[in-house]
Structure formats: C-alpha cells, structure tokens
Write an enzyme that holds these catalytic residues in place. Structure first.
Site, PDB file in Angstrom:
ATOM      1  CD1 TRP A 101      -2.349  -2.147   1.663  1.00  0.00           C
ATOM      2  CD2 TRP A 101      -2.973  -1.118  -0.224  1.00  0.00           C
ATOM      3  NE1 TRP A 101      -3.363  -2.873   1.080  1.00  0.00           N
ATOM      4  CE2 TRP A 101      -3.762  -2.273  -0.070  1.00  0.00           C
ATOM      5  CE3 TRP A 101      -3.177  -0.315  -1.347  1.00  0.00           C
ATOM      6  CZ2 TRP A 101      -4.748  -2.643  -0.991  1.00  0.00           C
ATOM      7  CZ3 TRP A 101      -4.165  -0.685  -2.275  1.00  0.00           C
ATOM      8  CH2 TRP A 101      -4.930  -1.831  -2.085  1.00  0.00           C
ATOM      9  CG  ASP A 171      -3.730   3.911   3.548  1.00  0.00           C
ATOM     10  OD1 ASP A 171      -4.855   3.751   4.075  1.00  0.00           O
ATOM     11  OD2 ASP A 171      -3.365   3.299   2.523  1.00  0.00           O
ATOM     12  CE  LYS A 195      -9.070  -3.129   3.051  1.00  0.00           C
ATOM     13  NZ  LYS A 195      -8.257  -2.259   2.213  1.00  0.00           N
TER      14      LYS A 195
HETATM   15  C1  LIG Z   1      -7.644  -1.721   1.231  1.00  0.00           C
HETATM   16  C2  LIG Z   1      -6.595  -0.708   1.358  1.00  0.00           C
HETATM   17  C3  LIG Z   1      -6.435   0.308   0.405  1.00  0.00           C
HETATM   18  C4  LIG Z   1      -7.299   0.408  -0.826  1.00  0.00           C
HETATM   19  O1  LIG Z   1      -8.550   0.841  -0.495  1.00  0.00           O
HETATM   20  P1  LIG Z   1      -9.658   1.190  -1.618  1.00  0.00           P
HETATM   21  O2  LIG Z   1     -10.762   1.713  -0.776  1.00  0.00           O
HETATM   22  O3  LIG Z   1      -9.973  -0.099  -2.319  1.00  0.00           O
HETATM   23  O4  LIG Z   1      -9.078   2.186  -2.540  1.00  0.00           O
HETATM   24  C5  LIG Z   1      -5.438   1.241   0.607  1.00  0.00           C
HETATM   25  N1  LIG Z   1      -4.641   1.188   1.686  1.00  0.00           N
HETATM   26  C6  LIG Z   1      -4.761   0.222   2.618  1.00  0.00           C
HETATM   27  C7  LIG Z   1      -3.851   0.218   3.804  1.00  0.00           C
HETATM   28  C8  LIG Z   1      -5.740  -0.753   2.481  1.00  0.00           C
HETATM   29  O5  LIG Z   1      -5.863  -1.714   3.415  1.00  0.00           O
END
Ligand SMILES: *Cc1c(COP(=O)(O)O)cnc(C)c1O
Length: 360
Positions: A101, A171, A195
């Site tokens: 990521w 993030d 998540k």
């Molecule tokens: C799942 C995830 C993403 C991507 O998320 P989207 O909503 O599909 O764009 C980005 N960063 C992390 C840490 C993730 O777990």
C-alpha cells in the site's frame, strides 16, 4: 454452524449492526422510508449524517480544528488527492515504504510531486518497520506519508512518528478505530471504510483545518478538500447508506466500551493467533518481525504449501471463511478486525492446531 469471516476487505461487520440495519431497512424510525430512499438534504438523513460525525469525533477524540469528510473513491483516490491538496507550493513529499500500500501511494503521488523514499523495508521483503532513527526526513517536505498498518504484509506500527512541523499523513484503512490514536499528531488521516468502519463506498478523511484550501484552482472540484469541508461532505450526493451503516458501527463501538475496549480485545485476539503460529514447531510461519506484527491482518504460510488447498477447504467446512492469502504473498491471511469476536479466533486457532496435528 457459526460462520466466521476472515476477509481482508470488504470485511466482517458486527452482527448486531447488520440486524439493526435489517430491522429498519424499509422503514427508518417510522419515517416510512428506507435510508436508501431519503433525500440527503432532508431532516432525517441530515440527522443520521450529523450523528455519525459526532460519534466518530467522540470515539477518536478528534479536535475541533479538524474536519471530518465522508468521501468516495476509496483510499486509492486519496493517493492522488493528498499530493494535489497538500503540496502547497513545495517540491517534494516524504514517503515511508513498508509494503504494497505504501508503494501504491508513492507511485500515484509521483505523478504530481517529487516523492522521497525516506525509509524502506524492501531489503527484507517488507517484514518490519524501519527504525525511525534512520529515516531521512526533509524538513522542507510538503508532508510525510506512511501506512500504519500494511494490510497485505501484516506489518503494523505500534508508534506514531514525530515529524515535527511537517504534517504527518496516514493511510489508516485497515487499523483505524482498532486502537487509540492521538489525532492531533496527524495532519491528515484517511481510510477506506470497508475494513474496519462499514461497507465499501465510503472513504473517511480527517484533516487539519490549515491544510485545507491550498489546491490549484484548476483542480477538479470534486478533488478539492475545501469544497467538501465547506459543504459538510454534501457538496454532491454522499454515499448515504454507507454513512448510515458506518454510523451504526460507531454506536456499536460506543456501546461496547469505545476504542480502549476494542484495543484490549484486539490484543487478546492477535496474541492468541500468533501464539498458535509460533507454537506449531514451524508447521505455520509468520514472516513478520515480532514487534511489528499487525493486530488486524495476520499472514502465515504452511510449511508445505501443497497443503494450502486442503487447509482452506477444511477451514471452509468449519465455517472459517476467506482465509486465502493475498495473491502477491500466497499462503493464508486471517483478518481479525474489530467485528471479529474472540470466539472466531479461538475457533481458527483450534482448527489450526488440529490440522497441524494431522499433517505435521
Ligand atoms: C484496502 C486498502 C487500500 C485500498 O482501499 P480502496 O478503498 O480499495 O481504494 C489502501 N490502503 C490500505 C492500507 C488498504 O488496506
């Protein structure tokens, strides 16, 4: 049979929340309407929206000088909105590279701003968090970006970097609300909802006031934080049902003791799972440095990968679902977000123990 869902995302939601949503699906609080059918400018939906924000602010202790934005486009759109809004005339941004990521965020930001990789754990296949002492931070950077929990690699920071006056951007897609976080230490926090918050379709951004309003005037309106902040996330139609569901999750968190209680439960779950892996005499293996192991996403491999198929099939038959690892790393991954009860992790640990006994 009780089903336990270990998906990395979209992921398990609290049973009580799903049941409440079901009970008010076609008639929300006597309004005669489903939340899905309401005008986002009507008083019913406005109250849902405002309550969700109030509850989130209380849960996370979000200071007044931060805006909460309910957006769309996923964490992926933030990979570009962050440089586009936060560059503020600066030439470069600092990025910490701890896995898949981080890499994606860096690649996207690189289209708009010079990206400095200030630290990386690539030398050991992204199995650890680089020591802060060795980060090559630039005091003139527009911001410092990192991923506190790498969902794929299963690497989590158990500390918050101190970047001084340079805004820290995180993030938090896969560990938001799983442990207390001092929001005031961040310039901006973002997370896809699917998540640990609610259904897909909602992206949460928490951003400090002084970082809003610096976008280039040619930036598309929808990509400008200021537009969304000024419009209380209602410049256009927000993802109303996803926000409603997130609001129910926030209420569920409050009812269950808040984030402190969640953290204690998450520690117990993670310790049980890692102990099962570590006590298996090498039958199971987690490659992540012990101090940096994620409480949310637990990746592990079997000593003999020929057994992977059997493991997954038998787990499925027991109601232990979606344990297949990410395609880039293989093996297994158990995601054990807030909504996963301890009983689910116990059931998984029991199964793993039995399976190793039979095949070890
Ligand atoms: C799942 C995830 C993403 C991507 O998320 P989207 O909503 O599909 O764009 C980005 N960063 C992390 C840490 C993730 O777990």
């Amino acid at each position: 049979m009780t089903i336990y869902n270990f998906s990395a995302g979209p992921a398990v939601l609290p049973k009580e929340v799903l049941q409440q949503a079901q009970s008010e699906l076609s008639d929300w609080h006597g309004s005669g309407m489903s939340v899905m059918e309401m005008s986002h400018r009507g008083k019913e939906y406005m109250s849902i929206h405002a309550q969700a924000e109030t509850d989130l602010r209380e849960l996370m202790g979000i200071p007044k000088n931060y805006k909460v934005l309910f957006l769309q486009g996923g964490a992926h759109l933030q990979f570009s909105m962050i440089p586009l809004n936060l560059m503020r005339g600066k030439l470069a941004a600092d990025y910490v590279n701890t896995g898949e990521w981080s890499k994606k965020a860096m690649a996207e930001a690189g289209k708009f701003i010079h990206v400095n990789e200030v630290a990386s754990s690539a030398d050991k296949s992204f199995t650890y968090v680089p020591d802060f002492k060795n980060w090559k931070l630039d005091k003139d950077a527009a911001y410092v970006h990192y991923c506190p929990n790498e969902t794929i690699g299963g690497v989590e920071f158990n500390w918050i970097p101190n970047t001084g006056t340079v805004p820290l951007v995180a993030d938090m897609s896969s560990n938001i609300l799983s442990r207390p976080m001092d929001v005031w230490k961040f310039g901006l926090i973002y997370a896809g909802a699917q998540k640990n918050i609610g259904p897909a379709g909602l992206t949460l951004v928490i951003v400090r006031d002084d970082l809003i309003g610096h976008a280039d005037p040619r930036l598309p309106t929808m990509l400008d934080y200021k537009i969304h902040a000024d419009g209380d996330s209602m410049y256009n139609t927000p993802p109303t049902f996803a926000i409603y569901m997130a609001g129910l999750v926030f209420q569920w968190l409050k009812k269950n003791g808040g984030i402190g209680a969640m953290e204690r439960a998450n520690i117990a779950k993670a310790e049980l799972l890692y102990a099962t892996i570590d006590a298996s005499n090498g039958f199971y293996h987690c490659p992540v440095n012990k101090a940096d192991r994620s409480r949310m996403n637990v990746p592990f491999t079997l000593k003999d990968s020929n057994l992977d198929g059997d493991f997954l099939k038998q787990a499925d038959a027991r109601g232990l679902l979606q344990l297949k690892g990410h395609r880039s790393v293989g093996g297994m991954r158990a995601s054990i977000y807030n909504a996963m009860p301890l009983e689910g992790v116990q059931a998984l640990a029991n199964f793993m123990h039995e399976f190793a006994g039979k095949h070890g």
